[in-house]
Design a protein around this motif. Structure first.
Motif, PDB file in Angstrom:
ATOM      1  N   ILE A  23       0.857  -1.181   0.000  1.00 40.51           N
ATOM      2  CA  ILE A  23       0.000   0.000   0.000  1.00 40.51           C
ATOM      3  C   ILE A  23       0.891   1.228   0.000  1.00 40.51           C
ATOM      4  O   ILE A  23       1.542   1.547   0.985  1.00 40.51           O
ATOM      5  CB  ILE A  23      -0.936   0.014   1.218  1.00 40.51           C
ATOM      6  N   LYS A  24       0.928   1.908  -1.123  1.00 35.31           N
ATOM      7  CA  LYS A  24       1.847   3.022  -1.305  1.00 35.31           C
ATOM      8  C   LYS A  24       1.256   4.324  -0.784  1.00 35.31           C
ATOM      9  O   LYS A  24       1.904   5.085  -0.078  1.00 35.31           O
ATOM     10  CB  LYS A  24       2.178   3.154  -2.805  1.00 35.31           C
ATOM     11  N   LYS A  25       0.008   4.595  -1.144  1.00 36.01           N
ATOM     12  CA  LYS A  25      -0.627   5.834  -0.698  1.00 36.01           C
ATOM     13  C   LYS A  25      -2.130   5.719  -0.851  1.00 36.01           C
ATOM     14  O   LYS A  25      -2.651   4.828  -1.519  1.00 36.01           O
ATOM     15  CB  LYS A  25      -0.122   7.027  -1.514  1.00 36.01           C
ATOM     16  N   LEU A  26      -2.825   6.627  -0.176  1.00 39.68           N
ATOM     17  CA  LEU A  26      -4.276   6.707  -0.273  1.00 39.68           C
ATOM     18  C   LEU A  26      -4.662   8.022  -0.909  1.00 39.68           C
ATOM     19  O   LEU A  26      -4.146   9.073  -0.554  1.00 39.68           O
ATOM     20  CB  LEU A  26      -4.916   6.609   1.119  1.00 39.68           C
ATOM     21  N   MET A  27      -5.569   7.940  -1.857  1.00 37.73           N
ATOM     22  CA  MET A  27      -6.141   9.125  -2.481  1.00 37.73           C
ATOM     23  C   MET A  27      -7.644   9.080  -2.251  1.00 37.73           C
ATOM     24  O   MET A  27      -8.189   8.029  -1.911  1.00 37.73           O
ATOM     25  CB  MET A  27      -5.823   9.146  -3.983  1.00 37.73           C
ATOM     26  N   PRO A  28      -8.342  10.209  -2.429  1.00 37.59           N
ATOM     27  CA  PRO A  28      -9.794  10.183  -2.218  1.00 37.59           C
ATOM     28  C   PRO A  28     -10.470   9.084  -3.029  1.00 37.59           C
ATOM     29  O   PRO A  28     -10.447   9.086  -4.248  1.00 37.59           O
ATOM     30  CB  PRO A  28     -10.233  11.573  -2.696  1.00 37.59           C
ATOM     31  N   GLY A  29     -11.027   8.101  -2.326  1.00 33.17           N
ATOM     32  CA  GLY A  29     -11.785   7.055  -2.990  1.00 33.17           C
ATOM     33  C   GLY A  29     -10.986   5.854  -3.429  1.00 33.17           C
ATOM     34  O   GLY A  29     -11.548   4.901  -3.930  1.00 33.17           O
TER      35      GLY A  29
ATOM     36  N   ASN B 235     -13.828   6.859   1.306  1.00 31.15           N
ATOM     37  CA  ASN B 235     -12.857   7.918   1.083  1.00 31.15           C
ATOM     38  C   ASN B 235     -12.069   8.178   2.364  1.00 31.15           C
ATOM     39  O   ASN B 235     -12.540   7.956   3.478  1.00 31.15           O
ATOM     40  CB  ASN B 235     -13.542   9.218   0.662  1.00 31.15           C
ATOM     41  N   ASP B 236     -10.874   8.663   2.197  1.00 35.72           N
ATOM     42  CA  ASP B 236     -10.059   9.234   3.267  1.00 35.72           C
ATOM     43  C   ASP B 236     -10.047   8.376   4.532  1.00 35.72           C
ATOM     44  O   ASP B 236      -9.617   7.234   4.506  1.00 35.72           O
ATOM     45  CB  ASP B 236     -10.530  10.664   3.580  1.00 35.72           C
ATOM     46  N   GLU B 237     -10.545   8.949   5.653  1.00 42.08           N
ATOM     47  CA  GLU B 237     -10.449   8.284   6.942  1.00 42.08           C
ATOM     48  C   GLU B 237     -11.213   6.959   6.974  1.00 42.08           C
ATOM     49  O   GLU B 237     -10.762   5.992   7.581  1.00 42.08           O
ATOM     50  CB  GLU B 237     -10.962   9.206   8.057  1.00 42.08           C
ATOM     51  N   LYS B 238     -12.380   6.920   6.341  1.00 44.85           N
ATOM     52  CA  LYS B 238     -13.169   5.689   6.332  1.00 44.85           C
ATOM     53  C   LYS B 238     -12.428   4.571   5.619  1.00 44.85           C
ATOM     54  O   LYS B 238     -12.459   3.416   6.050  1.00 44.85           O
ATOM     55  CB  LYS B 238     -14.523   5.955   5.651  1.00 44.85           C
ATOM     56  N   LEU B 239     -11.745   4.916   4.542  1.00 40.75           N
ATOM     57  CA  LEU B 239     -10.949   3.935   3.808  1.00 40.75           C
ATOM     58  C   LEU B 239      -9.827   3.397   4.686  1.00 40.75           C
ATOM     59  O   LEU B 239      -9.565   2.190   4.729  1.00 40.75           O
ATOM     60  CB  LEU B 239     -10.378   4.594   2.550  1.00 40.75           C
ATOM     61  N   LEU B 240      -9.197   4.282   5.429  1.00 39.49           N
ATOM     62  CA  LEU B 240      -8.117   3.894   6.329  1.00 39.49           C
ATOM     63  C   LEU B 240      -8.648   3.011   7.460  1.00 39.49           C
ATOM     64  O   LEU B 240      -8.021   2.016   7.836  1.00 39.49           O
ATOM     65  CB  LEU B 240      -7.448   5.146   6.901  1.00 39.49           C
ATOM     66  N   GLN B 241      -9.810   3.353   7.992  1.00 37.99           N
ATOM     67  CA  GLN B 241     -10.414   2.568   9.078  1.00 37.99           C
ATOM     68  C   GLN B 241     -10.725   1.144   8.623  1.00 37.99           C
ATOM     69  O   GLN B 241     -10.490   0.184   9.355  1.00 37.99           O
ATOM     70  CB  GLN B 241     -11.691   3.248   9.568  1.00 37.99           C
ATOM     71  N   VAL B 242     -11.275   1.017   7.420  1.00 43.90           N
ATOM     72  CA  VAL B 242     -11.641  -0.312   6.923  1.00 43.90           C
ATOM     73  C   VAL B 242     -10.401  -1.174   6.725  1.00 43.90           C
ATOM     74  O   VAL B 242     -10.366  -2.342   7.120  1.00 43.90           O
ATOM     75  CB  VAL B 242     -12.442  -0.196   5.610  1.00 43.90           C
ATOM     76  N   LEU B 243      -9.363  -0.619   6.109  1.00 41.69           N
ATOM     77  CA  LEU B 243      -8.131  -1.375   5.894  1.00 41.69           C
ATOM     78  C   LEU B 243      -7.509  -1.791   7.227  1.00 41.69           C
ATOM     79  O   LEU B 243      -6.992  -2.903   7.370  1.00 41.69           O
ATOM     80  CB  LEU B 243      -7.138  -0.545   5.081  1.00 41.69           C
ATOM     81  N   THR B 244      -7.577  -0.895   8.215  1.00 42.64           N
ATOM     82  CA  THR B 244      -7.005  -1.193   9.527  1.00 42.64           C
ATOM     83  C   THR B 244      -7.805  -2.260  10.255  1.00 42.64           C
ATOM     84  O   THR B 244      -7.246  -3.125  10.940  1.00 42.64           O
ATOM     85  CB  THR B 244      -6.972   0.089  10.383  1.00 42.64           C
ATOM     86  N   SER B 245      -9.130  -2.243  10.106  1.00 40.33           N
ATOM     87  CA  SER B 245      -9.993  -3.137  10.876  1.00 40.33           C
ATOM     88  C   SER B 245      -9.759  -4.608  10.575  1.00 40.33           C
ATOM     89  O   SER B 245     -10.015  -5.461  11.413  1.00 40.33           O
ATOM     90  CB  SER B 245     -11.462  -2.796  10.613  1.00 40.33           C
ATOM     91  N   PHE B 246      -9.257  -4.928   9.383  1.00 39.98           N
ATOM     92  CA  PHE B 246      -9.054  -6.332   9.035  1.00 39.98           C
ATOM     93  C   PHE B 246      -7.859  -6.952   9.746  1.00 39.98           C
ATOM     94  O   PHE B 246      -7.649  -8.156   9.680  1.00 39.98           O
ATOM     95  CB  PHE B 246      -8.916  -6.487   7.521  1.00 39.98           C
ATOM     96  N   PHE B 247      -7.070  -6.107  10.458  1.00 41.32           N
ATOM     97  CA  PHE B 247      -5.970  -6.639  11.252  1.00 41.32           C
ATOM     98  C   PHE B 247      -6.139  -6.364  12.742  1.00 41.32           C
ATOM     99  O   PHE B 247      -5.527  -7.021  13.571  1.00 41.32           O
ATOM    100  CB  PHE B 247      -4.633  -6.041  10.783  1.00 41.32           C
ATOM    101  N   ASN B 248      -6.971  -5.395  13.077  1.00 36.53           N
ATOM    102  CA  ASN B 248      -7.105  -4.998  14.481  1.00 36.53           C
ATOM    103  C   ASN B 248      -8.528  -5.096  14.992  1.00 36.53           C
ATOM    104  O   ASN B 248      -8.855  -4.554  16.033  1.00 36.53           O
ATOM    105  CB  ASN B 248      -6.612  -3.553  14.658  1.00 36.53           C
ATOM    106  N   ASP B 249      -9.400  -5.812  14.271  1.00 29.59           N
ATOM    107  CA  ASP B 249     -10.810  -5.825  14.634  1.00 29.59           C
ATOM    108  C   ASP B 249     -11.121  -6.611  15.893  1.00 29.59           C
ATOM    109  O   ASP B 249     -12.143  -6.402  16.524  1.00 29.59           O
ATOM    110  CB  ASP B 249     -11.646  -6.386  13.473  1.00 29.59           C
ATOM    111  N   ILE B 250     -10.242  -7.504  16.302  1.00 28.43           N
ATOM    112  CA  ILE B 250     -10.550  -8.368  17.431  1.00 28.43           C
ATOM    113  C   ILE B 250     -10.038  -7.803  18.751  1.00 28.43           C
ATOM    114  O   ILE B 250     -10.319  -8.320  19.819  1.00 28.43           O
ATOM    115  CB  ILE B 250      -9.958  -9.776  17.187  1.00 28.43           C
TER     116      ILE B 250
END
Length: 375
Positions: A5-11, A155-170
């Motif tokens: 994952i190199k970078k996040l852009m809107p959407g 987009n933005d923060e929501k995209l980051l939250q979803v990607l993070t949740s698949f490793f830290n959801d438990i």
């Protein structure tokens, strides 16, 4: 794993491609689910027909992700606390504070006991260069509107939250802080935010921080299934993620492949007749292949590759074995043959996160009508 994952852009997130200088784009849509089981037969059939049109409309790979979340009540508790404070000021009755503390403790304990779960549904769309990501997203969005499904592009923060949740959801927020570093590497900020502290790979499981994971894949399917059969898995009580890859097969490839298979089956049947042997299974396969080829030639259906994976999760070995057995038992009850991705857990984990990378690569060809039953 997540260094890609190199970078996040809107959407969209950008991932490292096959070459170091190339970047691959993704788009993630969050879908608001509907309760399929409470619909009458006519409504179910209408939804199924609409989903078939959705599948026939796409000519690029998509990944469907069903993730498990713990219900976050922080905002609800915060708003309720303000209301209680206002009520105490007006009435001067401090008994409300005691009731609120008791209620808050009950909610927190309920969440802590893992008895309240939620499922989130996502469609991950990797860019197909010759089409373009925006066009692909437009096609999917149009078909979702036809199905009357609500959706939003992350987009933005929501995209980051979803990607993070698949490793830290438990892990709870307190547990996450316990394992967090005190300094942030600004040069690799995305990796710091999204990735776990460590991953340990074992033959029959993979440990992600304090979480134990085991990936199961579907190795065989029954000849027929009921519409919406996947709901029995989704509603199963437990912590797991489901990943479904849908890859359309080109018409030319379909025709060549089916004609070769038909010729092989005909030869096998002829050989069995010479030996005066009866093989009902081969005869059924031959008839099914003929029907599929006829429907494809008439344009009624398309052919897809499907990959079906389930990532079972727990905080300890005992819990992992329990949820694994529950999932395997439910799949067996539907005559779907479950297998554990032994010695390939790392590839399985990559295949069950929303990066549209089917690294496990266990595929089965399937027609539009059969695939629509996964709705």
């Amino acid at each position: 794993m997540l260094a890609k994952i190199k970078k996040l852009m809107p959407g969209m997130p950008f991932l490292n491609g096959a070459e170091e200088d190339s970047l691959r784009k993704l788009a993630i849509l969050e879908i608001e689910p509907i309760n399929f089981t409470i619909r009458n037969e006519q409504e179910k059939q209408g939804i199924n027909n609409g989903f078939q049109k959705f599948l026939n409309a796409i000519d690029f790979t998509i990944q469907i992700i069903i993730g498990t979340n713990y219900i976050n009540l922080d905002n609800y508790i915060g708003a309720l606390e303000l209301k209680v404070e206002e009520l105490v000021k007006k009435t001067k009755k401090y008994i409300f504070n005691k009731h609120f503390e008791s209620y808050r403790e009950h909610l927190i304990n309920t969440i802590k006991d893992r008895s309240v779960l939620d499922r989130s549904f996502y469609i991950v769309i990797p860019e197909k260069i010759e089409i373009g990501l925006d066009v692909q997203v437009g096609v999917v969005e149009q078909q979702l509107k036809v199905l009357n499904l609500r959706y939003k592009r992350l987009n933005d923060e929501k995209l980051l939250q979803v990607l993070t949740s698949f490793f830290n959801d438990i892990l709870t927020d307190t547990e996450k802080l316990k394992f967090a570093d005190t300094t942030i590497n600004k040069e690799n900020y995305l990796h710091y935010i999204i990735a776990p502290r460590y991953i340990k790979n074992f033959p029959d499981k993979i440990s992600v921080d304090e979480k134990e994971c085991r990936i199961i894949y579907a190795d065989g399917y029954p000849r027929t299934v009921e519409i919406g059969f996947l709901d029995k898995i989704i509603t199963l009580n437990g912590i797991f993620d489901i990943s479904i890859f849908i890859e359309p097969i080109s018409i030319e490839t379909m025709m060549i492949m089916l004609n070769k298979e038909l010729q092989k089956q005909r030869a096998d049947l002829f050989a069995a007749e010479l030996k005066s042997a009866v093989n009902p299974t081969l005869e059924i396969q031959y008839q099914d292949t003929r029907v599929v080829l006829e429907n494809l030639q008439k344009g009624n259906e398309k052919l897809f590759y499907i990959s079906f994976y389930i990532n079972c999760k727990a905080t300890n070995q005992e819990g992992l074995d329990l949820i694994t057995k529950k999932v395997e038992a439910e799949l067996n009850a539907m005559l779907i043959i479950p297998r554990r991705a032994l010695f390939r857990m790392k590839s399985g984990l990559k295949s069950t996160i929303p990066l549209a990378e089917n690294e496990l690569g266990i595929r089965r060809n399937i027609t539009t009508k059969a695939l629509a039953a996964f709705f």
